[in-house]
Design a protein around this motif. Structure first.
Motif, mmCIF file in Angstrom:
data_model
loop_
_atom_site.group_PDB
_atom_site.id
_atom_site.type_symbol
_atom_site.label_atom_id
_atom_site.label_comp_id
_atom_site.label_asym_id
_atom_site.label_seq_id
_atom_site.Cartn_x
_atom_site.Cartn_y
_atom_site.Cartn_z
ATOM 1 N N ASP A 166 28.037 33.070 36.737
ATOM 2 C CA ASP A 166 28.598 32.891 38.080
ATOM 3 C C ASP A 166 30.029 33.410 38.143
ATOM 4 N N ASP A 167 30.657 33.582 36.988
ATOM 5 C CA ASP A 167 32.013 34.121 36.921
ATOM 6 C C ASP A 167 31.952 35.636 36.794
ATOM 7 N N VAL A 168 32.988 36.286 37.310
ATOM 8 C CA VAL A 168 33.097 37.735 37.179
ATOM 9 C C VAL A 168 33.375 38.039 35.712
ATOM 10 N N VAL A 169 32.579 38.934 35.137
ATOM 11 C CA VAL A 169 32.798 39.401 33.773
ATOM 12 C C VAL A 169 32.839 40.920 33.836
ATOM 13 N N LEU A 170 33.958 41.469 33.409
ATOM 14 C CA LEU A 170 34.078 42.928 33.395
ATOM 15 C C LEU A 170 34.808 43.350 32.142
ATOM 16 N N SER A 171 34.718 44.618 31.842
ATOM 17 C CA SER A 171 35.469 45.146 30.710
ATOM 18 C C SER A 171 36.208 46.386 31.167
ATOM 19 N N ASN B 247 29.727 43.043 36.212
ATOM 20 C CA ASN B 247 28.494 42.259 36.343
ATOM 21 C C ASN B 247 28.158 41.939 37.803
ATOM 22 N N LYS B 248 27.008 41.272 38.002
ATOM 23 C CA LYS B 248 26.540 40.949 39.363
ATOM 24 C C LYS B 248 27.502 40.029 40.108
ATOM 25 N N ALA B 249 28.141 39.104 39.395
ATOM 26 C CA ALA B 249 29.102 38.213 40.046
ATOM 27 C C ALA B 249 30.284 39.016 40.588
ATOM 28 N N ALA B 250 30.672 40.076 39.892
ATOM 29 C CA ALA B 250 31.763 40.936 40.371
ATOM 30 C C ALA B 250 31.353 41.628 41.671
ATOM 31 N N VAL B 251 30.104 42.047 41.749
ATOM 32 C CA VAL B 251 29.583 42.664 42.979
ATOM 33 C C VAL B 251 29.661 41.657 44.117
ATOM 34 N N ARG B 252 29.242 40.417 43.848
ATOM 35 C CA ARG B 252 29.232 39.370 44.870
ATOM 36 C C ARG B 252 30.649 38.998 45.312
ATOM 37 N N VAL B 253 31.562 38.847 44.385
ATOM 38 C CA VAL B 253 32.923 38.399 44.695
ATOM 39 C C VAL B 253 33.754 39.497 45.354
ATOM 40 N N PHE B 254 33.695 40.702 44.811
ATOM 41 C CA PHE B 254 34.576 41.772 45.287
ATOM 42 C C PHE B 254 33.937 42.710 46.306
ATOM 43 N N LEU C 237 42.083 37.107 47.293
ATOM 44 C CA LEU C 237 41.460 35.944 46.659
ATOM 45 C C LEU C 237 42.431 35.351 45.644
ATOM 46 N N ASP C 238 42.488 34.027 45.593
ATOM 47 C CA ASP C 238 43.186 33.353 44.507
ATOM 48 C C ASP C 238 42.210 33.298 43.341
ATOM 49 N N VAL C 239 42.647 33.760 42.170
ATOM 50 C CA VAL C 239 41.760 33.813 41.018
ATOM 51 C C VAL C 239 42.459 33.273 39.776
ATOM 52 N N SER C 240 41.637 32.824 38.842
ATOM 53 C CA SER C 240 42.103 32.469 37.506
ATOM 54 C C SER C 240 41.392 33.421 36.562
ATOM 55 N N LEU C 241 42.145 34.065 35.689
ATOM 56 C CA LEU C 241 41.488 35.003 34.785
ATOM 57 C C LEU C 241 41.919 34.811 33.349
ATOM 58 N N THR C 242 41.003 35.155 32.477
ATOM 59 C CA THR C 242 41.243 35.166 31.042
ATOM 60 C C THR C 242 40.894 36.562 30.566
ATOM 61 N N ALA D 221 39.317 45.613 26.722
ATOM 62 C CA ALA D 221 39.470 44.203 27.058
ATOM 63 C C ALA D 221 38.261 43.710 27.813
ATOM 64 N N SER D 222 37.967 42.443 27.627
ATOM 65 C CA SER D 222 36.975 41.771 28.469
ATOM 66 C C SER D 222 37.756 40.821 29.360
ATOM 67 N N LYS D 223 37.332 40.743 30.606
ATOM 68 C CA LYS D 223 38.038 39.917 31.578
ATOM 69 C C LYS D 223 37.025 38.985 32.225
ATOM 70 N N ILE D 224 37.334 37.693 32.207
ATOM 71 C CA ILE D 224 36.524 36.695 32.903
ATOM 72 C C ILE D 224 37.382 36.167 34.033
ATOM 73 N N LEU D 225 36.854 36.241 35.233
ATOM 74 C CA LEU D 225 37.635 35.921 36.425
ATOM 75 C C LEU D 225 36.856 34.924 37.274
ATOM 76 N N ARG D 226 37.551 33.905 37.768
ATOM 77 C CA ARG D 226 36.929 32.897 38.620
ATOM 78 C C ARG D 226 37.695 32.823 39.934
ATOM 79 N N ASP D 227 36.955 32.845 41.040
ATOM 80 C CA ASP D 227 37.550 32.710 42.370
ATOM 81 C C ASP D 227 37.927 31.239 42.562
ATOM 82 N N ILE D 228 39.226 30.971 42.735
ATOM 83 C CA ILE D 228 39.698 29.595 42.920
ATOM 84 C C ILE D 228 40.281 29.404 44.324
ATOM 85 N N SER D 229 39.902 30.276 45.247
ATOM 86 C CA SER D 229 40.435 30.205 46.616
ATOM 87 C C SER D 229 40.127 28.867 47.273
#
Length: 172
Positions: A30-35, A46-53, A105-110, A124-132
């Protein structure tokens, strides 16, 4: 003797299965995962990135990560890349990102470094969560607390004014 060949085939089969499982985990998240590579070029989406962005994988893979970063925050990406080059992670970094339709969007990312077979940082791998929604809720809660504090202050002032007035009325 084909023992070594059979062992190699089995190891390859196990490795292939593991890669497939990891890919399925990333795609179902459910979280955005990209590299991205160290130049900030997106290499997976990933699919969550398509949905969020709102961007498809075809629209983003091969393009700069700056596509989803507001212009005033481009300098943050340089800091992140420098940390990655040093082999360091960026954890729970709260910032803003930009959707295809221009919404912030307000996001938290690692962000974690991805190393090649020689142990060198290759990307890098990036995991991003929409915290709006959470940020809106925090804002509403803060506003409610301000209103409650104003009400308490008004009640205190009314009480402080009422006491001397009551004394004056009693004297009259």
């Amino acid at each position: 003797d084909i023992t070594q060949i059979k062992e190699s085939e089995n190891a390859l089969r196990v490795s292939s299965k593991r890669v497939g499982e990891l890919a399925a985990i990333v795609e179902s998240s459910d979280d955005v995962v990209l590299s991205k590579d160290l130049n900030g070029i997106i290499t997976s989406w990933n699919k969550a990135a398509v949905r969020v962005f709102g961007y498809s994988a075809e629209e983003t893979i091969g393009s700069s990560i700056l596509k989803i970063i507001p212009e005033n925050l481009h300098s943050d990406e340089k800091v992140i890349i420098e940390r990655l080059r040093a082999g360091l992670r960026v954890e729970h970094f709260e910032t803003k990102r930009l959707t295809k339709d221009g919404q912030l969007l307000d996001v938290s990312l690692t962000v974690s470094p991805v190393r090649d077979e020689n142990g060198q940082v290759a990307g890098a791998s990036k995991i991003l969560r929409d915290i709006s929604a959470r940020k809106r809720l925090e804002g509403s809660l803060l506003q409610t607390e301000k209103i409650a504090a104003t009400g308490r202050m008004a009640a205190t002032i009314a009480h402080e004014i009422n006491n001397p007035l009551e004394a004056v009325v009693n004297l009259l």
